[in-house]
Structures are given as structure tokens and as C-alpha cells.
Design a protein around this motif. Structure first.
Motif, PDB file in Angstrom:
ATOM      1  N   UNK A 215       0.312  -1.139  -0.038  1.00 38.13           N
ATOM      2  CA  UNK A 215      -0.443   0.081  -0.387  1.00 38.13           C
ATOM      3  C   UNK A 215       0.725   1.218  -0.318  1.00 38.13           C
ATOM      4  N   UNK A 216       0.574   2.180  -1.070  1.00 34.14           N
ATOM      5  CA  UNK A 216       1.673   3.232  -0.386  1.00 34.14           C
ATOM      6  C   UNK A 216       0.161   4.360  -1.477  1.00 34.14           C
ATOM      7  N   UNK A 217       0.904   5.452   0.046  1.00 31.18           N
ATOM      8  CA  UNK A 217       0.091   6.828   0.005  1.00 31.18           C
ATOM      9  C   UNK A 217       1.039   7.479  -0.495  1.00 31.18           C
ATOM     10  N   UNK A 218       0.622   8.458  -1.411  1.00 31.59           N
ATOM     11  CA  UNK A 218       1.565   9.824  -2.311  1.00 31.59           C
ATOM     12  C   UNK A 218       0.927  10.967  -2.061  1.00 31.59           C
ATOM     13  N   UNK A 219       1.678  11.609  -1.097  1.00 31.06           N
ATOM     14  CA  UNK A 219       1.425  13.398  -1.245  1.00 31.06           C
ATOM     15  C   UNK A 219       2.621  14.368  -2.131  1.00 31.06           C
ATOM     16  N   UNK A 220       1.749  15.030  -3.137  1.00 30.66           N
ATOM     17  CA  UNK A 220       1.981  15.721  -3.564  1.00 30.66           C
ATOM     18  C   UNK A 220       2.067  17.445  -3.011  1.00 30.66           C
TER      19      UNK A 220
END
Length: 188
Positions: free
Chosen positions: A156-161
Motif C-alpha cells: 500500500x502506498x500513499x502519495x502526497x504532492x
């Protein structure tokens, strides 16, 4: 795993004729540099294969959340040089210099981000992958590079820009959650 990627939010604009002329001039210079190279075949860099599967899904989500921050430096040169031209000429031996320049100009984004690469359109790069500079194909920001170094890839990966220089992540805006085998979820 949580990944932070840079974020750009420039406005889209129609590229000026002057910018397209500068691209043409740059391509002509790059092709001339290739023509005078003593060993043009040595300029060709190994082609970077396109990632597949779950890794590709995370990279696509990261780049989509970022909106092409790394493309901002591409301007009218798009990181193209004689090395790129050597590869493209090898792969398209029947296309003359005029036809090659026309192929690049044809792919210029009708609306590109202000001051960014001429091929940096609203939905990403408008330039055919086979014509791109190797840098554009192989580059990954620090956040995505740290993901690529994980073995095995996290499930699981959460990406924050985050806009460079911003103090913190803006929750719910330009973030993505990627779980292999399931649909990507994107906020904002």
C-alpha cells in the motif's frame, strides 16, 4: 509506505510561435552536433524500459499527483540533445532531418504549462515516448526513487504532492492511495 512528491500548479497557455521557433533551432543544432560527432553510435544511451505492473501504477500515480514538476526545466529544449537524436535517427533511418523536426513540432502541446517544457500538457507529456530524451524516460523524483529502492515493493502506498518550499502536506488535495490489484484512489 508514504511518498512525498513535488507539485507544480502553473497555468496552461498556448505556446507562443517564438517558443516553437526556439525548439526548432535547438533541434537543428542538436542534429548538427550529431552530424559532426566522430562516433555518433557511441552517443546512444541504453533505452530505459517502461516499468510494468504495480510499480508502474505507483509511478503513474506519483507523476499524476505531481503534475510534472520535473518538466518545468524542459523549456524549449525538452532535454533533447545529440544523444537523443542519435537514438532517434538509428530507430528511424528513413526519416530525414526535416521530417524528424516536423514530428517534434507536431507533438508540441496545444496548451502547455507556463514556462515549462513545450510538451508538458494538461495530461502529461505529449511527445511520443520514442522521441523523448532518456532523462525524461528514466528520471524519478526523490520520493519515487525511494519507493523504487524498496524490495519488495510495498503493498500500500500513499502519495502526497507538496509544492516545493511548502511547510506541510495539504490533506485531501493532490494525494493518491495506490494498492496493487485495486483501483487507484485520487483526491482533488
Amino acid at each position: 509506505m508514504e511518498i512525498t512528491v513535488p507539485y507544480q500548479d502553473r497555468t496552461l497557455e498556448s505556446p507562443s510561435l517564438d517558443r516553437v521557433r526556439r525548439l526548432r533551432r535547438h533541434l537543428v543544432r542538436s542534429l548538427r552536433d550529431l552530424r559532426v560527432a566522430k562516433h555518433p553510435d557511441r552517443l546512444i544511451q541504453p533505452y530505459t524500459a517502461e516499468p510494468e505492473g504495480d510499480v508502474a501504477a505507483v509511478l503513474r500515480a506519483g507523476c499524476a499527483a505531481c503534475h510534472g514538476h520535473c518538466c518545468l526545466g524542459g523549456g524549449e529544449h525538452a532535454y533533447l540533445d545529440e544523444r537523443t537524436m542519435a537514438r532517434v535517427r538509428r530507430d528511424r533511418p528513413d526519416q530525414d532531418a526535416r521530417g524528424l523536426i516536423a514530428a517534434y513540432v507536431r507533438d508540441v502541446a496545444p496548451m502547455s504549462y507556463a514556462g515549462s517544457c513545450l510538451f508538458h500538457g494538461a495530461n502529461g507529456c505529449t511527445l511520443d515516448r520514442a522521441l523523448r530524451a532518456d532523462l525524461c524516460i528514466s528520471y524519478h523524483c526523490d520520493g519515487l526513487t525511494s519507493f523504487l529502492r524498496q524490495a519488495p515493493a510495498p503493498s500500500d502506498v500513499i502519495i502526497h504532492a507538496v509544492r516545493p518550499g511548502a511547510a506541510s502536506v495539504r490533506p485531501g488535495r493532490n494525494n493518491a492511495k495506490v494498492a496493487p490489484g485495486r483501483e487507484d484512489e485520487t483526491d482533488g
